[in-house]
Design a protein around this motif. Structure first.
Motif, PDB file in Angstrom:
ATOM      1  N   PRO B  57       0.863  -1.228  -0.027  1.00 59.80           N
ATOM      2  CA  PRO B  57       0.076   0.038  -0.176  1.00 59.80           C
ATOM      3  C   PRO B  57       0.980   1.205   0.049  1.00 59.80           C
ATOM      4  O   PRO B  57       0.534   2.188  -0.643  1.00 59.80           O
ATOM      5  CB  PRO B  57      -0.675  -0.074   1.198  1.00 59.80           C
ATOM      6  N   TYR B  58       1.984   1.160   0.704  1.00 59.90           N
ATOM      7  CA  TYR B  58       2.889   2.353   0.682  1.00 59.90           C
ATOM      8  C   TYR B  58       3.393   2.689  -0.745  1.00 59.90           C
ATOM      9  O   TYR B  58       3.649   3.786  -1.035  1.00 59.90           O
ATOM     10  CB  TYR B  58       4.023   2.172   1.945  1.00 59.90           C
ATOM     11  N   LEU B  59       3.770   1.599  -1.327  1.00 56.91           N
ATOM     12  CA  LEU B  59       4.304   1.858  -2.792  1.00 56.91           C
ATOM     13  C   LEU B  59       3.426   2.344  -3.759  1.00 56.91           C
ATOM     14  O   LEU B  59       3.767   3.223  -4.428  1.00 56.91           O
ATOM     15  CB  LEU B  59       4.889   0.396  -3.218  1.00 56.91           C
ATOM     16  N   VAL B  60       2.207   1.906  -3.629  1.00 56.54           N
ATOM     17  CA  VAL B  60       1.188   2.363  -4.352  1.00 56.54           C
ATOM     18  C   VAL B  60       0.928   3.902  -4.175  1.00 56.54           C
ATOM     19  O   VAL B  60       0.836   4.582  -5.225  1.00 56.54           O
ATOM     20  CB  VAL B  60      -0.289   1.613  -4.172  1.00 56.54           C
ATOM     21  N   VAL B  61       0.647   4.099  -2.887  1.00 48.51           N
ATOM     22  CA  VAL B  61       0.284   5.602  -2.522  1.00 48.51           C
ATOM     23  C   VAL B  61       1.590   6.443  -2.867  1.00 48.51           C
ATOM     24  O   VAL B  61       1.649   7.454  -3.388  1.00 48.51           O
ATOM     25  CB  VAL B  61       0.011   5.849  -1.315  1.00 48.51           C
ATOM     26  N   ARG B  62       2.770   6.159  -2.511  1.00 44.13           N
ATOM     27  CA  ARG B  62       4.150   6.719  -2.830  1.00 44.13           C
ATOM     28  C   ARG B  62       4.151   7.068  -4.415  1.00 44.13           C
ATOM     29  O   ARG B  62       4.547   8.273  -4.646  1.00 44.13           O
ATOM     30  CB  ARG B  62       5.319   6.167  -2.381  1.00 44.13           C
ATOM     31  N   ASP B  63       3.844   5.946  -5.283  1.00 45.19           N
ATOM     32  CA  ASP B  63       3.846   6.267  -6.613  1.00 45.19           C
ATOM     33  C   ASP B  63       2.879   7.199  -7.286  1.00 45.19           C
ATOM     34  O   ASP B  63       3.528   8.138  -8.104  1.00 45.19           O
ATOM     35  CB  ASP B  63       3.813   4.934  -7.221  1.00 45.19           C
ATOM     36  N   TRP B  79       3.732   9.012   6.503  1.00 45.20           N
ATOM     37  CA  TRP B  79       2.276   8.453   6.798  1.00 45.20           C
ATOM     38  C   TRP B  79       2.329   7.060   6.816  1.00 45.20           C
ATOM     39  O   TRP B  79       1.656   6.460   7.799  1.00 45.20           O
ATOM     40  CB  TRP B  79       1.692   8.843   5.452  1.00 45.20           C
ATOM     41  N   TRP B  80       3.185   6.314   6.281  1.00 43.10           N
ATOM     42  CA  TRP B  80       3.163   4.711   6.319  1.00 43.10           C
ATOM     43  C   TRP B  80       3.733   4.122   7.734  1.00 43.10           C
ATOM     44  O   TRP B  80       3.347   3.421   8.201  1.00 43.10           O
ATOM     45  CB  TRP B  80       3.589   4.097   5.176  1.00 43.10           C
ATOM     46  N   ALA B  81       4.641   4.999   8.050  1.00 40.73           N
ATOM     47  CA  ALA B  81       5.320   4.568   9.184  1.00 40.73           C
ATOM     48  C   ALA B  81       4.251   4.854  10.621  1.00 40.73           C
ATOM     49  O   ALA B  81       4.288   3.755  11.440  1.00 40.73           O
ATOM     50  CB  ALA B  81       6.567   5.484   9.743  1.00 40.73           C
ATOM     51  N   TRP B  82       3.671   5.838  10.319  1.00 39.13           N
ATOM     52  CA  TRP B  82       2.647   6.327  11.585  1.00 39.13           C
ATOM     53  C   TRP B  82       1.248   4.992  11.547  1.00 39.13           C
ATOM     54  O   TRP B  82       1.014   4.898  12.360  1.00 39.13           O
ATOM     55  CB  TRP B  82       2.047   7.439  11.541  1.00 39.13           C
ATOM     56  N   PHE B  83       1.254   4.747  10.187  1.00 40.16           N
ATOM     57  CA  PHE B  83       0.042   3.646   9.913  1.00 40.16           C
ATOM     58  C   PHE B  83       0.521   2.363  10.465  1.00 40.16           C
ATOM     59  O   PHE B  83      -0.339   1.918  11.219  1.00 40.16           O
ATOM     60  CB  PHE B  83      -0.107   3.602   8.586  1.00 40.16           C
ATOM     61  N   LEU B  84       1.714   1.888  10.177  1.00 40.37           N
ATOM     62  CA  LEU B  84       2.217   0.724  10.843  1.00 40.37           C
ATOM     63  C   LEU B  84       2.293   0.615  12.457  1.00 40.37           C
ATOM     64  O   LEU B  84       1.888  -0.235  13.078  1.00 40.37           O
ATOM     65  CB  LEU B  84       3.606   0.304  10.088  1.00 40.37           C
ATOM     66  N   ALA B 124      -4.944   9.803  14.942  1.00 33.87           N
ATOM     67  CA  ALA B 124      -5.118  11.389  14.362  1.00 33.87           C
ATOM     68  C   ALA B 124      -3.880  11.756  13.477  1.00 33.87           C
ATOM     69  O   ALA B 124      -4.067  12.266  12.374  1.00 33.87           O
ATOM     70  CB  ALA B 124      -5.237  12.156  15.576  1.00 33.87           C
ATOM     71  N   ALA B 125      -2.453  11.439  13.977  1.00 32.58           N
ATOM     72  CA  ALA B 125      -1.465  11.720  13.026  1.00 32.58           C
ATOM     73  C   ALA B 125      -1.511  11.111  11.771  1.00 32.58           C
ATOM     74  O   ALA B 125      -1.400  11.580  10.569  1.00 32.58           O
ATOM     75  CB  ALA B 125      -0.278  11.553  13.907  1.00 32.58           C
ATOM     76  N   THR B 126      -1.965   9.885  11.941  1.00 37.57           N
ATOM     77  CA  THR B 126      -1.998   9.173  10.511  1.00 37.57           C
ATOM     78  C   THR B 126      -2.837   9.705   9.540  1.00 37.57           C
ATOM     79  O   THR B 126      -2.712   9.832   8.369  1.00 37.57           O
ATOM     80  CB  THR B 126      -2.267   7.548  10.835  1.00 37.57           C
ATOM     81  N   GLY B 127      -4.260  10.008  10.085  1.00 41.22           N
ATOM     82  CA  GLY B 127      -5.128  10.601   9.353  1.00 41.22           C
ATOM     83  C   GLY B 127      -5.088  11.829   8.647  1.00 41.22           C
ATOM     84  O   GLY B 127      -5.101  12.322   7.864  1.00 41.22           O
ATOM     85  N   ALA B 128      -4.187  12.769   9.559  1.00 40.62           N
ATOM     86  CA  ALA B 128      -3.823  13.880   9.010  1.00 40.62           C
ATOM     87  C   ALA B 128      -2.850  14.010   8.094  1.00 40.62           C
ATOM     88  O   ALA B 128      -2.847  14.747   7.138  1.00 40.62           O
ATOM     89  CB  ALA B 128      -3.290  14.923  10.352  1.00 40.62           C
ATOM     90  N   LEU B 129      -1.883  13.017   8.103  1.00 43.83           N
ATOM     91  CA  LEU B 129      -0.922  12.716   7.082  1.00 43.83           C
ATOM     92  C   LEU B 129      -1.505  12.470   5.961  1.00 43.83           C
ATOM     93  O   LEU B 129      -1.109  13.061   4.657  1.00 43.83           O
ATOM     94  CB  LEU B 129       0.429  11.841   7.766  1.00 43.83           C
ATOM     95  N   TRP B 130      -2.491  11.599   5.849  1.00 41.26           N
ATOM     96  CA  TRP B 130      -3.071  11.079   4.598  1.00 41.26           C
ATOM     97  C   TRP B 130      -3.926  12.176   4.043  1.00 41.26           C
ATOM     98  O   TRP B 130      -3.810  12.315   2.886  1.00 41.26           O
ATOM     99  CB  TRP B 130      -4.044   9.879   5.218  1.00 41.26           C
TER     100      TRP B 130
END
Lengths: 74, 150
Positions: B57-63, B79-84, B124-130
């Motif tokens: 998912p990270y690679l898809v979003v990053r690309d 974002w992905w680091a916070w998600f995990l 909250a942090a993950t959502g804000a970064l997304w």
């Protein structure tokens, strides 16, 4: 294929039209993400309060089965 | 509350994946060409496939982010680091509750409030970064399409 036959030689092929900008979906994604964050924070805040009560129960020597976790789940 | 949260989470996933798919299609049509590392099917499936769901998912979003914003795009990794990390804390809560259930130890219970607080802050942090990524991509999409039309 039809275009290849009807297009005069040397004339460049017209570029394919761009897909539409998903502006509506981008707005919807942001709105629903904020709703999710707000709900998640509210839910976890409630869990935090419950966890504090569990801590007090445990400190008084009460067991898991007597704690609010089990009563809430039940 | 938890049922409502699940419903909103599922809708957020569906709308987010739809947006990612359309954004990728647009990114592929815009010059310069950018090579997406994963097939577009992984926009939907990458989240559920065991093992690879830790980074696909990270690679898809990053690309999509990089293809639209450019090589200077930043934020997908954070974002992905916070998600995990959010997932790790959620698992930790289950472990602590299980530990309390098995041992009735007050020590296990004492971790719970702090883990719950950490989970709320991380969510909250993950959502804000997304949302930041979505806003950035959407703004660049509009700007690039307008520049091509001009």
């Amino acid at each position: 294929m039809t275009d290849l036959h009807t297009r005069p030689a040397g004339q460049p092929q017209a570029p394919a039209p761009l897909p539409p900008v998903p502006g509506g979906l981008a707005s919807a994604t942001q709105v629903i993400a904020w709703v999710w964050v707000a709900l998640a924070v509210c839910s976890f805040a409630a869990s935090f309060g419950e966890a504090r009560v569990v801590t007090e129960y445990a400190a008084r020597g009460l067991t898991y089965l007597e704690s609010p976790i089990v009563r809430t789940a039940g | 509350m938890n049922n409502l949260l699940s419903v909103v989470q599922i809708r957020a996933f569906v709308v987010g994946c739809l947006w990612l798919g359309r954004s990728r299609r647009l990114a592929e049509a815009l010059p310069p060409r950018y090579r997406h590392r994963k097939h577009q099917a992984f926009i939907w499936t990458g989240w559920f496939l065991p093992i690879v769901n830790f980074w696909y998912p990270y690679l898809v979003v990053r690309d999509v982010h990089r293809a639209t914003v450019g090589p200077a795009a930043r934020g997908a990794g954070a974002w992905w680091a916070w998600f995990l990390t959010t997932d790790v804390v959620a698992v930790a809560i289950y472990v602590v509750v299980a530990g309390f259930a098995l041992s009735d130890s007050a020590q296990y219970a004492s971790y719970l409030p702090w883990l719950e607080a950490a989970l709320a802050a991380l969510t909250a942090a993950t959502g804000a970064l997304w949302v930041r990524i979505v806003r950035e991509v959407a703004a660049r999409q509009r700007a690039r399409v307008a520049a091509l039309a001009a």
